[in-house]
Each structure stands twice: as structure tokens, then as C-alpha cells.
Design an enzyme around this catalytic site. Structure first.
Site, PDB file in Angstrom:
ATOM      1  N   TYR A   1      14.870  48.246 -26.315  1.00  0.00           N
ATOM      2  CA  TYR A   1      15.696  47.533 -27.290  1.00  0.00           C
ATOM      3  C   TYR A   1      17.142  47.415 -26.786  1.00  0.00           C
ATOM      4  O   TYR A   1      17.692  46.322 -26.674  1.00  0.00           O
ATOM      5  CB  TYR A   1      15.665  48.276 -28.620  1.00  0.00           C
ATOM      6  CG  TYR A   1      16.416  47.588 -29.730  1.00  0.00           C
ATOM      7  CD1 TYR A   1      15.857  46.527 -30.423  1.00  0.00           C
ATOM      8  CD2 TYR A   1      17.707  48.004 -30.091  1.00  0.00           C
ATOM      9  CE1 TYR A   1      16.535  45.892 -31.443  1.00  0.00           C
ATOM     10  CE2 TYR A   1      18.393  47.376 -31.111  1.00  0.00           C
ATOM     11  CZ  TYR A   1      17.799  46.326 -31.789  1.00  0.00           C
ATOM     12  OH  TYR A   1      18.487  45.696 -32.799  1.00  0.00           O
TER      13      TYR A   1
ATOM     14  N   PHE B   1      13.951  40.794 -42.341  1.00  0.00           N
ATOM     15  CA  PHE B   1      14.844  41.356 -43.354  1.00  0.00           C
ATOM     16  C   PHE B   1      16.215  40.650 -43.348  1.00  0.00           C
ATOM     17  O   PHE B   1      16.589  39.989 -44.324  1.00  0.00           O
ATOM     18  CB  PHE B   1      14.944  42.868 -43.106  1.00  0.00           C
ATOM     19  CG  PHE B   1      16.165  43.531 -43.647  1.00  0.00           C
ATOM     20  CD1 PHE B   1      16.540  43.363 -44.974  1.00  0.00           C
ATOM     21  CD2 PHE B   1      16.941  44.343 -42.835  1.00  0.00           C
ATOM     22  CE1 PHE B   1      17.677  43.986 -45.480  1.00  0.00           C
ATOM     23  CE2 PHE B   1      18.069  44.965 -43.323  1.00  0.00           C
ATOM     24  CZ  PHE B   1      18.443  44.783 -44.644  1.00  0.00           C
TER      25      PHE B   1
ATOM     26  N   PHE C   1       5.515  39.225 -36.665  1.00  0.00           N
ATOM     27  CA  PHE C   1       5.181  40.585 -36.216  1.00  0.00           C
ATOM     28  C   PHE C   1       5.793  41.585 -37.202  1.00  0.00           C
ATOM     29  O   PHE C   1       5.111  42.453 -37.738  1.00  0.00           O
ATOM     30  CB  PHE C   1       5.676  40.824 -34.787  1.00  0.00           C
ATOM     31  CG  PHE C   1       5.533  42.259 -34.330  1.00  0.00           C
ATOM     32  CD1 PHE C   1       4.311  42.910 -34.409  1.00  0.00           C
ATOM     33  CD2 PHE C   1       6.627  42.968 -33.845  1.00  0.00           C
ATOM     34  CE1 PHE C   1       4.177  44.239 -34.008  1.00  0.00           C
ATOM     35  CE2 PHE C   1       6.499  44.292 -33.439  1.00  0.00           C
ATOM     36  CZ  PHE C   1       5.274  44.931 -33.529  1.00  0.00           C
TER      37      PHE C   1
ATOM     38  N   THR D   1      11.032  39.762 -25.716  1.00  0.00           N
ATOM     39  CA  THR D   1      11.608  39.051 -26.862  1.00  0.00           C
ATOM     40  C   THR D   1      13.114  38.903 -26.691  1.00  0.00           C
ATOM     41  O   THR D   1      13.675  37.825 -26.902  1.00  0.00           O
ATOM     42  CB  THR D   1      11.294  39.813 -28.178  1.00  0.00           C
ATOM     43  OG1 THR D   1       9.890  39.951 -28.267  1.00  0.00           O
ATOM     44  CG2 THR D   1      11.818  39.083 -29.387  1.00  0.00           C
TER      45      THR D   1
ATOM     46  N   THR E   1      21.938  48.237 -40.908  1.00  0.00           N
ATOM     47  CA  THR E   1      22.023  47.384 -42.085  1.00  0.00           C
ATOM     48  C   THR E   1      20.848  47.700 -43.013  1.00  0.00           C
ATOM     49  O   THR E   1      19.758  48.006 -42.545  1.00  0.00           O
ATOM     50  CB  THR E   1      21.950  45.902 -41.640  1.00  0.00           C
ATOM     51  OG1 THR E   1      22.959  45.682 -40.652  1.00  0.00           O
ATOM     52  CG2 THR E   1      22.173  44.945 -42.799  1.00  0.00           C
TER      53      THR E   1
ATOM     54  N   LYS F   1      19.079  44.100 -25.479  1.00  0.00           N
ATOM     55  CA  LYS F   1      20.235  43.493 -26.142  1.00  0.00           C
ATOM     56  C   LYS F   1      21.396  43.347 -25.161  1.00  0.00           C
ATOM     57  O   LYS F   1      22.159  42.389 -25.226  1.00  0.00           O
ATOM     58  CB  LYS F   1      20.675  44.353 -27.334  1.00  0.00           C
ATOM     59  CG  LYS F   1      19.661  44.430 -28.444  1.00  0.00           C
ATOM     60  CD  LYS F   1      19.335  43.055 -28.986  1.00  0.00           C
ATOM     61  CE  LYS F   1      18.041  43.045 -29.748  1.00  0.00           C
ATOM     62  NZ  LYS F   1      17.473  41.714 -29.908  1.00  0.00           N
TER      63      LYS F   1
ATOM     64  N   GLY G   1       8.345  40.132 -39.502  1.00  0.00           N
ATOM     65  CA  GLY G   1       8.756  39.250 -40.601  1.00  0.00           C
ATOM     66  C   GLY G   1       7.584  38.982 -41.538  1.00  0.00           C
ATOM     67  O   GLY G   1       6.431  39.168 -41.164  1.00  0.00           O
TER      68      GLY G   1
ATOM     69  N   GLY H   1      18.781  28.073 -23.694  1.00  0.00           N
ATOM     70  CA  GLY H   1      18.354  26.826 -23.050  1.00  0.00           C
ATOM     71  C   GLY H   1      18.329  25.695 -24.067  1.00  0.00           C
ATOM     72  O   GLY H   1      18.789  24.583 -23.790  1.00  0.00           O
TER      73      GLY H   1
ATOM     74  N   ARG I   1      20.675  22.335 -24.185  1.00  0.00           N
ATOM     75  CA  ARG I   1      20.112  20.988 -24.267  1.00  0.00           C
ATOM     76  C   ARG I   1      20.716  20.212 -25.430  1.00  0.00           C
ATOM     77  O   ARG I   1      21.067  19.055 -25.308  1.00  0.00           O
ATOM     78  CB  ARG I   1      18.597  21.092 -24.464  1.00  0.00           C
ATOM     79  CG  ARG I   1      17.777  20.111 -23.651  1.00  0.00           C
ATOM     80  CD  ARG I   1      16.312  20.385 -23.867  1.00  0.00           C
ATOM     81  NE  ARG I   1      15.940  20.252 -25.262  1.00  0.00           N
ATOM     82  CZ  ARG I   1      15.599  19.118 -25.851  1.00  0.00           C
ATOM     83  NH1 ARG I   1      15.580  18.012 -25.150  1.00  0.00           N
ATOM     84  NH2 ARG I   1      15.277  19.094 -27.120  1.00  0.00           N
TER      85      ARG I   1
END
Ligand code: UDP
Length: 416
Positions: free
Chosen positions: A247, A123, A146, A202, A277, A251, A148, A212, A216
């Protein structure tokens, strides 16, 4: 007057054709997709002050971040799917073979960035992708689909500036980019509680992989941390073993990781704390209050209030969030910044607002409150105002009007 694309004439006529091909529209639709898109060059004019001094919102974005885009263009993308024809008789969808894309800005090579958006088919991600594409950047989306959906970015597939890759951020990913917006994570309680272990993975492994990558390639990273109440200095209050912990704690540790990479490895980071949102392309079935209430109201069902309905939330419209994310990415500021609309509603007030907006006589029914449901949430956005010159422009009512329209169209098109 700045130019949108080199091939203006042919692009305009293609836009014309697209719009003309859907000629069975109501008066309202004609207003939406009127000549404004074709004649919209003035929106791109560097003198954009006049756009924002008007009473009605005609554009989104900020001149300082070069993110100004006419609202008509965005609405054209999400209100009127132009790459498919739905036949209600046979309940089939025909996808058009020839692709015509909306005009994107032609940027000089030094300004054109390669930007990775994780969760870019979701979204929020897909609205960010629209904006970055229209701004003229090269955008790479990774998404595991999943939550999206390919349809959210389908209008860019095949565009030379766009790449869509099915990939799960939990697994390492190597690519050369200038900026990373890390948005990949299910955000609605039913989705993130469906597989709590995966949600933590996730947040944690996804963030480690993106940091990471940034280390790089020396890219900037935007983190998508927890929705905190109050000011950025507030440390939160999370039950570490409750249903929301996968969740919230995910975060929180993502923020810890972000600052560890910044301090230890000099990764150039930004952290936005995103509050509730809403807007077009929300998942109709993700169980969130905005989509639940709108869908219930449109279908003439009772609106389901969990608990007494006195808990509060503050809702921001998605275009405001995208404005804030782009401003933050391009600002030189490393501390977390709240992005949200401080306009606070009780859930009961919010249900009434939706009933009015949909103009229905639906009733309200009360269901048990979920465990650990936060009682109040309202962002303090003084930091965003001071540092970014950002504050929400969309009144909640107006954003709800747009979102209702979107869900209505989706229902009419048999897509939900
Ligand atoms: N809620 C509700 N009815 C619904 C869905 C949600 O009353 O059909 C409530 C929910 O309990 C919470 C608020 O609305 O207090 C916002 O819920 P949402 O899932 O949208 O997001 P949250 O802010 O809780 O992550």
C-alpha cells in the site's frame, strides 16, 4: 435566494412522500428528517456565513467551492435507506420500483462538469459522489466492487446525471471528462494485504491509466497517495518489504508518476495525502480500528487493542475530507496537501471514547501488535489551512456519534 431545481414543487412533494412513507420513526428520526429538507432552500443561499457561525453543524462544504450541502440531506441518504424495505420476519429486502431522487442543483452548462470518480462506490468515494451530485455535476463512477458496494451509490442509479460502471482501474479506460478523482484502492490493512500484488497493481497501473486518461483529455487528476505523518515535506519511512509496503510504496510511486506526468506531459494534477478517515458507510468488517471498535461496542463484545494501545492515530470525519478534496481540486496548487484532523488519540483513549459514546460496559482486551504498525500519526495541516482555507470542522466525538448511529441502523436493518 438561489434555486435548487426547476421542478421544486413536485420534487418537494416527492421528498415529502418519501419521508412520510417511513412514518414509524422515533422522535429522533423525525428530528432528522423533518421539514428542514423541504424548507432547506435557505441552505443553498449564497450568504452561507450564518450556517457556519452556528454552534451545531447544520451544513458541510465551502461557499468558495460551491460545495455547501445541508447535513440533513446527506443524513437522509445514508441513515435512512429509502429505496428498500426490510422485513425482519422473513429476513428479505424489497427494493422499490419507482425511483425518486433528491433534488440536485441546476447548473448552467459552463459550470456543470463531467467528473470521473474511481472507487466511487467505496466509503470515501461515495460521499464525494453524493456531494458532487447534489452540487449539480455529472458524475461517472468506476469501481470493481472489491471493497466498494453498489448500495453506497444505489440512490443515484438511473439519475440522468449519474453513471455507474463496473471496471477495474488496472485495465485502461477511455472517457471524456473534465476532472478525475482517483480514489480506487483498498485502504484497510486486511483488505490491501489480502492480495498485495493486486494492491501494487491498483496503485501503479491504476494511476498510470488515470494519468494517461487525463493527459489525453486534459482533465485534472486527484491522486490518493500515502498517509504520511507530519508535514508534506517529510519523505516518510517505509519498510519496502514489510506487509504494509504494497500500500505505502504503491502510494509513493503513484505520487512519483503523478509528478512525472505533470512535468513531462503538463497534466494538471492535485495530490492529497489522506489521513485516517471515518464515517457512515465504512465497511463494518474491514478490520479498521473505528469500525472494529464500534461494532464490538454495539454487539457488547470486548474491544480489541493491538499492542499496548499507546500508538496514536488522528481521525477525520468523512465530510471534512470531502470538503478538502473539492477545495483542492478547484484550487490552483500542485504540491501534495495533507488532509486530516490533527486531533490525536492513543488507541486506548480512542477505545474509551467509543465505549462512552455507545454507552456500554464493554471491556478492553489486548492482542499482539501487527508488524510495522506505525507508532504515531498526526497530520500537519498548515498547508491546507493556508492554501485552501480548509480545516476540519467535525470534532471526532461528534463524527463518532454519527457513525455509531449509522452502524446501529445498519444492524437494525439486517444489512450487516
Ligand atoms: N487497531 C486496534 N484494534 C483493532 C484494529 C486496529 O488496536 O481492532 C490499531 C492498529 O493496530 C493501528 C490503529 O489501530 O495501530 C489503526 O489501525 P487501522 O487498521 O484502522 O488503520 P492504519 O492507520 O493502521 O492504517
Amino acid at each position: 435566494m438561489s434555486t435548487i431545481v426547476n421542478d421544486t414543487d413536485s420534487t418537494e412533494s416527492k421528498c415529502n412522500n418519501l419521508m412520510n412513507s417511513n412514518n414509524d420513526k422515533s422522535k429522533e428520526t423525525e428530528d432528522l428528517y423533518s421539514d428542514k429538507i423541504r424548507d432547506g432552500q435557505w441552505f443553498w443561499n449564497t450568504n452561507t456565513e450564518q450556517i457556519f457561525s452556528q454552534d451545531t453543524i447544520v451544513a458541510v462544504g465551502h461557499p468558495s467551492a460551491k460545495s455547501v450541502v445541508p447535513l440533513e440531506l446527506l443524513r437522509y441518504i445514508y441513515l435512512q435507506p429509502h429505496d428498500r424495505i426490510y422485513d425482519p420476519k422473513t429476513h428479505t429486502i424489497s427494493y422499490l420500483q419507482t425511483r425518486t431522487y433528491l433534488p440536485v442543483k441546476s447548473l448552467p452548462p459552463r459550470e456543470k462538469k463531467r467528473i470521473l470518480v474511481t472507487g466511487g462506490a467505496g466509503f470515501v468515494g461515495s460521499h464525494l459522489v453524493d456531494r458532487l451530485m447534489l452540487m449539480g455535476h455529472e458524475v461517472i463512477v468506476i469501481d470493481n466492487f472489491f471493497t466498494g458496494r453498489k448500495n453506497n451509490v444505489g440512490h443515484w442509479i438511473g439519475h440522468p446525471n449519474f453513471e455507474l460502471i463496473r471496471h477495474d482501474v488496472v485495465d485502461p479506460f477511455l472517457i471524456e471528462v473534465d476532472q478525475i478523482y482517483h480514489l480506487a484502492c483498498p485502504a484497510s490493512p486486511p483488505h490491501y494485504q489480502y492480495n498485495p500484488i493486486k494492491t501494487v497493481k491498483t496503485s501503479v497501473m491504476g494511476t498510470i491509466n488515470m494519468l494517461g486518461l487525463a493527459k489525453r483529455v486534459k482533465a485534472q487528476v486527484y491522486g490518493d497517495p500515502e498517509e504520511h505523518p507530519q508535514a508534506e515535506t517529510y519523505w516518510g519511512n517505509v519498510n519496502p518489504i514489510g506487509p504494509r509496503a504494497c500500500y505505502d510504496e504503491g502510494k509513493r510511486v503513484a505520487e512519483t508518476l503523478t509528478y512525472a506526468y505533470m512535468n513531462q506531459d503538463c497534466v494538471d494534477v492535485r495530490v492529497a495525502r489522506i489521513f485516517n478517515t471515518f464515517g457512515p458507510r465504512m465497511n463494518a468488517n474491514d478490520g479498521r480500528v473505528v469500525s472494529n471498535f464500534i461494532m464490538q461496542a454495539l454487539k457488547g463484545e470486548d474491544l480489541t487493542i493491538y499492542g499496548d494501545g499507546l500508538q496514536t492515530r488522528s481521525f477525520q470525519y468523512v465530510h471534512d475530507l470531502v470538503d478538502g478534496l473539492i477545495l483542492l481540486m478547484n484550487a490552483d496548487y500542485k504540491e501534495p496537501i495533507n488532509l486530516g484532523n490533527p486531533d490525536e488519540y492513543t488507541i486506548r483513549e480512542f477505545a474509551e471514547l467509543i465505549i462512552n459514546e455507545v454507552n456500554t460496559s464493554c471491556k478492553i482486551k489486548t492482542l499482539p501488535a501487527p508488524k510495522d504498525d506505525p507508532k504515531k500519526r498526526r497530520p500537519d495541516i498548515r498547508r491546507a489551512e493556508q492554501i485552501l482555507g480548509w480545516k476540519p470542522r467535525w470534532p471526532v466525538k461528534q463524527g463518532i456519534g454519527e457513525t455509531v448511529k449509522y452502524f446501529q441502523r445498519q444492524l437494525e436493518a439486517g444489512l450487516i
